[in-house]
Design an enzyme around this catalytic site. Structure first.
Site: not given
Length: 910
Positions: A272, A319, A635, A701
């Site tokens: 955990v 575009d 579009d 950790n």
């Protein structure tokens, strides 16, 4: 088909349907609306936030903690998961609400003939067989066959991507490419000029517009790169946590000789501890912060995961019209027999003066120029309404080409309204696509003048004279050659020309006295050629910098447009998207191209012109097949399949259709390519911040595990310097807010000068693991362990055995916990940048981190000095000397890291 056959097929007539017929057809075909994708139920949308792989891991972790008799830890983990899920759902719900509000458009109406009389209805009620009237500015609500037409020109860019207006007429003729039938108009297009009457052939999803929308909606959702990466990270962390748990389980049995049950619970606690419970909240907050920042830069993101995907983009299929350019046809050159001018000052905004060759011009001493502008103003059916709000676009009622002429004339002081009153129009010969010109007749001081504009090949052959310095002279072959050479020169640059001419009809006895008898044959002859107006849709001013940023970031831009090859390449070269050596592939070439040849072409510089909707889709999917992360802009409804297929579909918010916006992941509220680049920068920032979070959360950790390692390898002689509840304090208490602050960090300098991350690269990589465990984590482990022994030394160790319980033990574990917290303060500051100095971005510039640091110090103080919490977390009060030692911990850690970053920067420069 003959029009009478059309009437028979649809059981209608020239005067339209009856109300009863229309009502029956509406029941049969349904309302004339484009169906959107079925929305996910709110319950499913809510629950999906609790069922990702990481969320499931946290549910399991909470259960393990409770099973391991750490009930408080288990409940806390579940609470974090629950809060994150609710927050994530709320963020996406807010984004969807914003999108829905953007998609809501004012209702459109259609002018139909019902029961033989004109009637205005909601376009939703239009049915096949309805006869309806089309006028300039109308949105066309159905696919229809034209019955009668007067100079109708239609903007079909929503279907074709081509910005030039298309002429439509009652007679059939077939042009080049899709949707080019002259006697058909299509749903989703707009009438630019002229009028027509048409009979509806197909509505809703049966129209061409609807068919493309359906193609888009049939595509399945694919997991985003971030979803894939988070699942990969979850598996990595699970393996690491289980492996560490297994090591501690075996060690507890064989080194400490714990009973198996006690060893198992001890191992579960370590599993955990090694699972980063704050990962999901940080991911969600980072994405949400990115969404907020993007919204301020005119980019509306519909789902959170799309934010990070933007940062991975390697290719943008863009575009041209309205995205790279301003979508404002603008005159930039004028050719007259007496002079050739460059027009300065772009766009549709009328600033009240005209500049030619960068100089203000007075028309009083420029007779040729004055005549050209006056003819252009009079031979014009377009109105340009200037915006009432600064920054808004002008409203064009008519065609973009004519709007450019109106603006140019008005900039020179020629007002269209006053000119029309002064020289009233008394007749006209409308434009048609065969002769490629338009003529208007005007009363000029009691004399009649014919004003003509059109294509050069439509006007030059019928011109006899030329205006030169205010005087007429014969138009010679040398003049024609010179004019044609000028036209070719501009065409080679991708520019469009429009010729201007006139005829003094009052001095010509060959014309009938009554203008009603004037025809194309007798009126459009013996013209005086005035000059050429040269125009283009200019690039957006900010596009040059945006393109430069893309190149620096190793992002390729591929122009995919419905425009001509010449225009496409000209604009691409001008703005830096491509070089002169770029290959231009037309839609016809692409249709014949083998997939292997297309893949090869896509590896180099390439521009696509005159492409059809399914071809844009093919380009995007082929790019993805060779490993590219593709953002595609669009579009029109023709763009929707490609928008849906792309890793990131980017729709235009101003000019975009509803179908395009529905298909896209992101909507640009200003239709600006530069906003895409800003959004990509935010996407890269989000990914960078997630890595900073991982580095920060994992480095704690190591000092959390170090006490257990000492306990195990000393075979229990060194009591646990940190309890499970104190580990919980770090994971879900002191670490959480600074970690969330890292998720909100701004872009690091130079982030857009790096190439996109590789698909094979992962959030948790070797560099992060080494830095977290072998550098930050190792240093914090040493310092926290020294803190533990420092307290014991104050109480007589090593002459006295280490305390295993009581006040001395509690004070020693408290010092271990406090040392970890202050090491994490240094880590939070160090993790803000990868190699840049923290002082270069401002040490106090991230208020969230400093808020988190203040919070964790206050929380630590509460745990140390509140009696109730002392008992729960096994802590004890420490002295002021201990606090001085703790406060000093971050200073050398930050300075040492600054030295390391300095040498890293120096190494990169070398």
């Amino acid at each position: 088909m003959d029009i009478n056959d059309v009437y028979k097929y649809f059981d209608t007539k020239e005067t339209g349907l009856s109300s009863e017929q229309a009502a029956g057809l509406l029941k049969k075909f349904g309302p004339n609306t484009i169906q959107r994708n079925k929305k996910q139920s709110q319950v499913k949308a809510f629950l999906k936030n609790f069922t990702s792989l990481m969320a499931i891991l946290l549910w399991i972790s909470g259960f393990i903690a409770i099973f391991a008799q750490m009930v408080e830890l288990g409940i806390a983990i579940w609470a974090v998961n629950l809060i994150n899920g609710i927050f994530s759902y709320w963020q996406e719900h807010q984004a969807q609400k914003a999108t829905n509000s953007l998609l809501k458009m004012l209702p459109t109406y259609a002018q139909v003939l019902r029961d033989g009389k004109p009637k205005q209805i909601n376009s939703e009620d239009l049915v096949p067989g309805d006869v309806f009237i089309i006028q300039a500015g109308n949105s066309i609500s159905a696919d229809a066959r034209i019955i009668k037409s007067t100079s109708l020109q239609v903007d079909e860019s929503a279907l074709t991507g081509e910005s030039v207006l298309v002429s439509k007429q009652a007679e059939y003729s077939h042009g080049v490419g899709r949707f080019s039938e002259a006697n058909l108009v299509f749903a989703g297009t707009v009438a630019g000029s002229g009028t027509a009457t048409a009979v509806a052939l197909a509505t809703a999803m049966h129209s061409e517009f609807g068919k493309i929308a359906k193609l888009t909606q049939n595509q399945k959702h694919q997991a985003s790169p971030l979803e894939i990466e988070l699942n990969h990270l979850t598996r990595q962390l699970s393996v690491i946590a289980i492996l560490i748990g297994a090591i501690f389980f075996v060690s507890a049995i064989f080194f400490v000789h714990y009973p198996m049950a006690k060893s198992f619970i001890f191992a579960l606690g370590m599993i955990v501890a090694f699972i980063p419970e704050g990962l999901l909240p940080t991911v969600t907050l980072s994405l949400a912060q990115g969404v907020t920042r993007m919204a301020k830069k005119h980019a509306l993101v519909k789902d959170l995961n799309s934010v990070e995907t933007l940062g991975e983009t390697t290719v943008i299929c863009s575009d041209k019209t309205g995205t790279l350019t301003q979508n404002q046809m603008t005159i930039n050159h004028l050719w007259l027999a007496s002079h050739e001018y460059t027009v300065t000052g772009q766009g549709y905004v009328n600033n009240g003066h005209i500049q030619l060759d960068s100089k203000d011009v007075d028309l009083s001493d420029q007779p040729d120029l004055e005549m050209l502008l006056r003819v252009a103003a009079l031979n014009n059916d377009t109105k340009v309404e200037q915006p009432k709000v600064a920054g808004d676009n002008p409203k064009i009622i008519g065609t973009p080409t004519e709007a450019a002429l109106v603006i140019l004339a008005e900039k020179a002081g020629i007002n269209l309204e006053s000119e029309s009153k002064k020289f009233p129009r008394i007749g006209a010969l409308p434009f048609d696509s065969d002769r490629k010109r338009m003529s208007t007749f005007h009363d000029v001081d009691g004399k009649t003048t014919i004003c003509v504009k059109g294509s050069l090949d439509g006007i030059l052959p019928i011109s006899d004279t030329i205006l030169d310095n205010g005087k007429l002279r014969p138009l010679t072959e040398a003049d024609k050659e010179q004019i044609n050479e000028a036209d070719k020169k501009y065409a080679a640059q991708g520019l469009r020309s429009l010729a201007i001419a006139y005829r003094d009809a009052s001095a010509d006895d060959s014309l009938p006295d009554d203008t009603k008898d004037w025809t194309i044959e007798n009126a459009e002859q013996h013209l005086t050629f005035v000059g050429l107006t040269i125009m283009e849709d200019p690039p957006r001013p900010e596009i040059f910098e945006a393109v430069r940023k893309c190149h620096e970031a190793s992002i390729r831009i591929i122009m995919v447009t419905g425009d001509s090859s010449l225009t496409a390449k000209s604009i691409a070269v001008k703005i830096g998207v491509a070089s002169d050596k770029a290959r231009v592939i037309t839609g016809d070439e692409l249709a014949e191209m083998h997939i292997a040849d297309l893949k090869e072409a896509l590896k180099g510089e390439v521009i696509f012109a005159r492409v059809a909707p399914e071809q844009k889709y093919r380009i995007v999917s082929t790019l993805q097949s060779i490993g590219e992360i593709v953002a595609s802009t669009g579009d029109g409804v023709n763009d929707a399949p490609a928008l849906k297929k792309a890793d990131i579909g980017v729709a235009m918010g101003v000019t975009g259709t509803d179908v395009a916006k529905d298909a896209a992941n992101m909507i640009l509220t200003d239709d600006n390519f530069a906003s895409i680049v800003a959004a990509i920068e935010e996407g890269r920032t989000v990914y960078s911040n997630l890595q900073k979070f991982l580095l920060y959360i994992l480095n704690s950790n190591m000092p959390e595990a170090a006490p257990s390692i000492l306990f195990l390898f000393s075979r229990g002689l060194i009591p646990l310097p940190l309890t499970v509840m104190q580990i919980l304090t770090v994971d879900l208490g002191t670490d959480m807010l600074p970690a969330l602050g890292l998720g909100a960090e701004k872009s690091e300098p130079g982030i857009m000068k790096q190439p996109p991350r590789l698909r094979t690269a992962h959030l948790l990589n070797r560099g992060i693991i080494l830095k977290a465990f072998a550098w930050y984590g190792l240093v914090a482990s040493i310092i926290s362990t020294v803190g533990y022994f420092f307290v014991n030394h104050q109480h007589g160790w090593p002459n006295v055995a280490l305390a295993v319980s009581g006040s001395v033990y509690q004070e020693a574990t408290t010092m271990t916990l406090a040392a970890i917290v202050f090491c994490q303060i240094a880590a939070a500051l160090n993790c803000r940048t990868k190699n840049s100095s923290i002082f270069s971005i401002g040490i106090f510039s991230n208020r969230r981190i400093w808020g988190g640091i203040i919070f964790e110090v206050l929380l630590l103080a509460l745990l140390i000095y509140v009696p109730f919490l002392q008992g729960l977390f096994n802590t004890a009060a420490i002295g002021w000397q201990d606090w001085i030692l703790l406060v000093c911990i971050p200073i050398p850690l930050v300075l040492i890291e600054e030295i390391r970053k300095y040498f890293m920067r120096k190494k990169v420069r070398v």
